[in-house]
Design a protein around this motif. Structure first.
Motif, PDB file in Angstrom:
ATOM      1  N   PHE A  94       0.818  -1.207   0.000  1.00  0.00           N
ATOM      2  CA  PHE A  94       0.000   0.000   0.000  1.00  0.00           C
ATOM      3  C   PHE A  94       0.857   1.263   0.000  1.00  0.00           C
ATOM      4  O   PHE A  94       0.360   2.341  -0.337  1.00  0.00           O
ATOM      5  N   VAL A  95       2.126   1.142   0.374  1.00  0.00           N
ATOM      6  CA  VAL A  95       3.004   2.312   0.411  1.00  0.00           C
ATOM      7  C   VAL A  95       4.269   2.100  -0.402  1.00  0.00           C
ATOM      8  O   VAL A  95       5.036   3.043  -0.608  1.00  0.00           O
ATOM      9  N   GLN A  96       4.496   0.904  -0.887  1.00  0.00           N
ATOM     10  CA  GLN A  96       5.714   0.559  -1.616  1.00  0.00           C
ATOM     11  C   GLN A  96       5.824   1.392  -2.894  1.00  0.00           C
ATOM     12  O   GLN A  96       4.937   1.399  -3.741  1.00  0.00           O
ATOM     13  N   GLY A  97       6.939   2.104  -3.035  1.00  0.00           N
ATOM     14  CA  GLY A  97       7.210   2.830  -4.262  1.00  0.00           C
ATOM     15  C   GLY A  97       6.447   4.128  -4.441  1.00  0.00           C
ATOM     16  O   GLY A  97       6.651   4.840  -5.430  1.00  0.00           O
ATOM     17  N   LYS A  98       5.550   4.486  -3.508  1.00  0.00           N
ATOM     18  CA  LYS A  98       4.745   5.702  -3.670  1.00  0.00           C
ATOM     19  C   LYS A  98       5.474   6.959  -3.203  1.00  0.00           C
ATOM     20  O   LYS A  98       5.201   8.046  -3.691  1.00  0.00           O
ATOM     21  N   PHE A  99       6.401   6.806  -2.268  1.00  0.00           N
ATOM     22  CA  PHE A  99       7.033   7.968  -1.666  1.00  0.00           C
ATOM     23  C   PHE A  99       8.531   7.747  -1.564  1.00  0.00           C
ATOM     24  O   PHE A  99       9.018   6.624  -1.522  1.00  0.00           O
ATOM     25  N   THR A 100       9.243   8.861  -1.522  1.00  0.00           N
ATOM     26  CA  THR A 100      10.705   8.806  -1.474  1.00  0.00           C
ATOM     27  C   THR A 100      11.224   8.982  -0.053  1.00  0.00           C
ATOM     28  O   THR A 100      12.150   8.295   0.362  1.00  0.00           O
ATOM     29  N   THR A 101      10.625   9.894   0.693  1.00  0.00           N
ATOM     30  CA  THR A 101      11.138  10.227   2.020  1.00  0.00           C
ATOM     31  C   THR A 101      10.108   9.932   3.105  1.00  0.00           C
ATOM     32  O   THR A 101       8.911   9.822   2.842  1.00  0.00           O
ATOM     33  N   ALA A 102      10.617   9.863   4.329  1.00  0.00           N
ATOM     34  CA  ALA A 102       9.739   9.638   5.472  1.00  0.00           C
ATOM     35  C   ALA A 102       8.802  10.819   5.678  1.00  0.00           C
ATOM     36  O   ALA A 102       7.676  10.671   6.155  1.00  0.00           O
ATOM     37  N   ASP A 103       9.251  12.028   5.313  1.00  0.00           N
ATOM     38  CA  ASP A 103       8.407  13.205   5.428  1.00  0.00           C
ATOM     39  C   ASP A 103       7.165  13.064   4.547  1.00  0.00           C
ATOM     40  O   ASP A 103       6.052  13.412   4.951  1.00  0.00           O
ATOM     41  N   GLU A 104       7.336  12.553   3.340  1.00  0.00           N
ATOM     42  CA  GLU A 104       6.206  12.330   2.441  1.00  0.00           C
ATOM     43  C   GLU A 104       5.272  11.261   3.005  1.00  0.00           C
ATOM     44  O   GLU A 104       4.045  11.349   2.867  1.00  0.00           O
ATOM     45  N   PHE A 105       5.835  10.261   3.651  1.00  0.00           N
ATOM     46  CA  PHE A 105       5.026   9.213   4.274  1.00  0.00           C
ATOM     47  C   PHE A 105       4.123   9.802   5.354  1.00  0.00           C
ATOM     48  O   PHE A 105       2.936   9.489   5.425  1.00  0.00           O
ATOM     49  N   SER A 106       4.687  10.634   6.212  1.00  0.00           N
ATOM     50  CA  SER A 106       3.897  11.182   7.318  1.00  0.00           C
ATOM     51  C   SER A 106       2.778  12.077   6.799  1.00  0.00           C
ATOM     52  O   SER A 106       1.658  12.044   7.310  1.00  0.00           O
ATOM     53  N   ASN A 107       3.053  12.867   5.766  1.00  0.00           N
ATOM     54  CA  ASN A 107       2.007  13.717   5.182  1.00  0.00           C
ATOM     55  C   ASN A 107       0.898  12.878   4.568  1.00  0.00           C
ATOM     56  O   ASN A 107      -0.295  13.187   4.709  1.00  0.00           O
ATOM     57  N   TYR A 108       1.296  11.803   3.888  1.00  0.00           N
ATOM     58  CA  TYR A 108       0.308  10.914   3.270  1.00  0.00           C
ATOM     59  C   TYR A 108      -0.566  10.249   4.333  1.00  0.00           C
ATOM     60  O   TYR A 108      -1.797  10.186   4.201  1.00  0.00           O
ATOM     61  N   LEU A 109       0.064   9.762   5.397  1.00  0.00           N
ATOM     62  CA  LEU A 109      -0.693   9.093   6.463  1.00  0.00           C
ATOM     63  C   LEU A 109      -1.703  10.041   7.107  1.00  0.00           C
ATOM     64  O   LEU A 109      -2.848   9.669   7.358  1.00  0.00           O
ATOM     65  N   SER A 110      -1.262  11.259   7.385  1.00  0.00           N
ATOM     66  CA  SER A 110      -2.153  12.222   8.024  1.00  0.00           C
ATOM     67  C   SER A 110      -3.366  12.509   7.156  1.00  0.00           C
ATOM     68  O   SER A 110      -4.505  12.538   7.627  1.00  0.00           O
ATOM     69  N   GLN A 111      -3.126  12.715   5.853  1.00  0.00           N
ATOM     70  CA  GLN A 111      -4.222  13.019   4.944  1.00  0.00           C
ATOM     71  C   GLN A 111      -5.137  11.815   4.773  1.00  0.00           C
ATOM     72  O   GLN A 111      -6.368  11.942   4.795  1.00  0.00           O
ATOM     73  N   LEU A 112      -4.544  10.628   4.610  1.00  0.00           N
ATOM     74  CA  LEU A 112      -5.342   9.416   4.430  1.00  0.00           C
ATOM     75  C   LEU A 112      -6.178   9.120   5.665  1.00  0.00           C
ATOM     76  O   LEU A 112      -7.325   8.672   5.560  1.00  0.00           O
ATOM     77  N   ASN A 113      -5.625   9.399   6.837  1.00  0.00           N
ATOM     78  CA  ASN A 113      -6.347   9.146   8.083  1.00  0.00           C
ATOM     79  C   ASN A 113      -7.594  10.022   8.194  1.00  0.00           C
ATOM     80  O   ASN A 113      -8.621   9.599   8.741  1.00  0.00           O
ATOM     81  N   ARG A 114      -7.517  11.221   7.648  1.00  0.00           N
ATOM     82  CA  ARG A 114      -8.674  12.116   7.666  1.00  0.00           C
ATOM     83  C   ARG A 114      -9.727  11.692   6.642  1.00  0.00           C
ATOM     84  O   ARG A 114     -10.926  11.727   6.923  1.00  0.00           O
ATOM     85  N   LEU A 115      -9.264  11.276   5.450  1.00  0.00           N
ATOM     86  CA  LEU A 115     -10.197  10.979   4.366  1.00  0.00           C
ATOM     87  C   LEU A 115     -10.754   9.561   4.450  1.00  0.00           C
ATOM     88  O   LEU A 115     -11.917   9.319   4.103  1.00  0.00           O
ATOM     89  N   GLN A 116      -9.908   8.599   4.866  1.00  0.00           N
ATOM     90  CA  GLN A 116     -10.332   7.201   4.925  1.00  0.00           C
ATOM     91  C   GLN A 116      -9.934   6.598   6.273  1.00  0.00           C
ATOM     92  O   GLN A 116      -8.991   5.808   6.352  1.00  0.00           O
ATOM     93  N   PRO A 117     -10.641   6.944   7.324  1.00  0.00           N
ATOM     94  CA  PRO A 117     -10.256   6.448   8.659  1.00  0.00           C
ATOM     95  C   PRO A 117     -10.358   4.941   8.810  1.00  0.00           C
ATOM     96  O   PRO A 117      -9.772   4.380   9.735  1.00  0.00           O
ATOM     97  N   ASP A 118     -11.115   4.265   7.909  1.00  0.00           N
ATOM     98  CA  ASP A 118     -11.238   2.810   8.010  1.00  0.00           C
ATOM     99  C   ASP A 118     -10.283   2.086   7.073  1.00  0.00           C
ATOM    100  O   ASP A 118     -10.428   0.885   6.839  1.00  0.00           O
ATOM    101  N   HIS A 119      -9.274   2.784   6.555  1.00  0.00           N
ATOM    102  CA  HIS A 119      -8.295   2.146   5.671  1.00  0.00           C
ATOM    103  C   HIS A 119      -7.538   1.061   6.425  1.00  0.00           C
ATOM    104  O   HIS A 119      -7.368   1.123   7.644  1.00  0.00           O
ATOM    105  N   LEU A 120      -7.093   0.055   5.683  1.00  0.00           N
ATOM    106  CA  LEU A 120      -6.334  -1.049   6.281  1.00  0.00           C
ATOM    107  C   LEU A 120      -5.163  -0.573   7.144  1.00  0.00           C
ATOM    108  O   LEU A 120      -4.832  -1.195   8.158  1.00  0.00           O
ATOM    109  N   LEU A 121      -4.522   0.508   6.735  1.00  0.00           N
ATOM    110  CA  LEU A 121      -3.346   0.975   7.460  1.00  0.00           C
ATOM    111  C   LEU A 121      -3.673   1.453   8.865  1.00  0.00           C
ATOM    112  O   LEU A 121      -2.765   1.607   9.684  1.00  0.00           O
TER     113      LEU A 121
END
Length: 383
Positions: A94-121
């Motif tokens: 679900f995250v493999q190859g989508k982002f380069t840095t850990a900073d991008e990961f944290s931004n993605y997680l925060s946004q995804l958590n707001r939009l899809q709180p029931d996501h597998l992650l």
């Protein structure tokens, strides 16, 4: 092997086994790569004594009462805990190859958590607790779990050989037997063993990928127990056929623990959402859902119902549904194959029609939420 740490405070809300929300303040996000491949995704967060008691009591993040671990010895009940968890290896896709840095990961997680709180992650079931510590206490009381000893990084540090896994397993069960946890534990020891086996299957895929760099890490639980898949005598195994289709069609998915169902992430032109494939073995039925990433607030549910009714008119395969209790919007396609067989062609038609309909009408759902009338939203979609 390269490890990148990202220290930034951001809040994530997870769902426990019963779907109840529990929030944490994330302190550190860590990514471990091997030959450019992401092999571990870790989060570290602080928990109050009350929150830690909840984690321990409910075994959140697969925290188990393993021998020598989490006995409370040396812990001070009035100070915070520092907890480290790792995403299950089969969900790295679900995250493999989508982002380069850990900073991008944290931004993605925060946004995804707001939009899809029931996501597998954001299911605590899909994370493994690696350690619990109290860093501000003299002597830093804490301990590591069984999972820490057989994580992908630990395996690589041991030379990526099977001996590292074997030693960890033997030590674990030896200590378990000595502590007589099989009888004293309040949890069913068989459930613990099954969970260990599931993770070891994922790690076996990881080991095969290291041995064969050209191969990819499997993201599916290809081997399910007979108990999970056993249909009535003489019936086709619906869930098994669904797993075979999604694996061969190169979808990333995960089996939902304890249910004859799969969760799949889908990316369309107009958004990203979760899908669920459900098998009703006894009835010989297959059902596929696309869950809208946008739920209807209470004051919009009547208007959304009007829009969905217009959208459903003339639809030949499947239909939109609205749950008036919580505002969930989904598209459903299903088939009953009693007396016949569920084929890959049938599954493909249901799945691709389903996700295409959600992708097509998602802008209309968004338009209604933004204040457009159902007539205007339908015209926007069906122009």
């Amino acid at each position: 092997m390269y490890v990148e740490h990202h220290k930034q405070l951001f809040k994530l809300t997870f769902l426990d086994q019963l779907g109840s929300p529990v929030s944490f303040q994330i302190d550190t996000l860590s990514l471990t790569r091997y030959s450019e491949r992401l092999i571990e995704f870790r989060l570290s967060f602080h928990a109050s004594p009350e929150l830690y008691e909840q984690i321990n009591k409910k075994s959140l993040f697969n925290l188990k009462p393993y021998p020598g671990n989490f006995s409370g010895e040396g812990f001070l009940t009035k100070l915070d805990f520092e907890i480290s968890v790792m995403l299950k290896p089969n969900l790295l896709s679900f995250v493999q190859g989508k982002f380069t840095t850990a900073d991008e990961f944290s931004n993605y997680l925060s946004q995804l958590n707001r939009l899809q709180p029931d996501h597998l992650l954001f299911s605590t079931e899909n994370w493994l607790c690696l350690s619990v510590q109290q860093p501000n206490v003299p002597g830093k009381p804490g301990c590591q779990t069984f999972w820490a000893g057989i994580s992908p990084a630990a395996i690589l540090e041991a030379g990526a050989s099977s001996e590292g896994i074997s030693t960890g397993i033997v030590n674990f069960f030896q200590a378990w037997a000595e502590a007589d946890l099989a009888e004293s534990s309040q949890q069913n020891p068989l459930n613990t063993i099954e969970e260990i086996v599931d993770v070891l299957k994922d790690l076996a895929d990881f080991g095969n990928a290291l041995a064969n760099p050209s191969s990819k890490i499997s993201t599916q639980e290809d081997q399910l127990s007979d108990m999970d898949l056993q249909p009535p005598m003489g019936h086709q195994r619906i869930l098994e056929e669904a797993i075979r289709f999604f694996a061969e069609d190169d979808w990333s998915f995960a089996k939902i623990q304890g249910q004859p169902a799969l969760q799949i992430g889908c990316q369309g032109k107009n958004g990203e959402w979760n899908c669920y494939a459900k098998a009703r073995e006894e009835q010989q039925q297959f059902i596929f859902y696309s869950i809208s990433p946008i739920a209807a607030p209470e004051d919009k549910r009547g208007t959304i119902a009007h829009f969905l009714t217009r959208a459903n008119y003339g639809t030949l395969i499947g239909n939109f549904e609205l749950d008036f209790s919580d505002g969930e919007i989904r598209y459903k396609t299903s088939i009953d194959v009693e007396g016949d067989r569920l084929t890959p062609a049938l599954i493909k038609r249901l799945v691709y029609t389903n996700v295409a309909m959600m992708d097509e009408y998602l802008p209309g759902i968004q338009a209604v939420m933004a204040g457009e009338t159902p007539e205007q939203a339908i015209a926007l979609v069906e122009h």
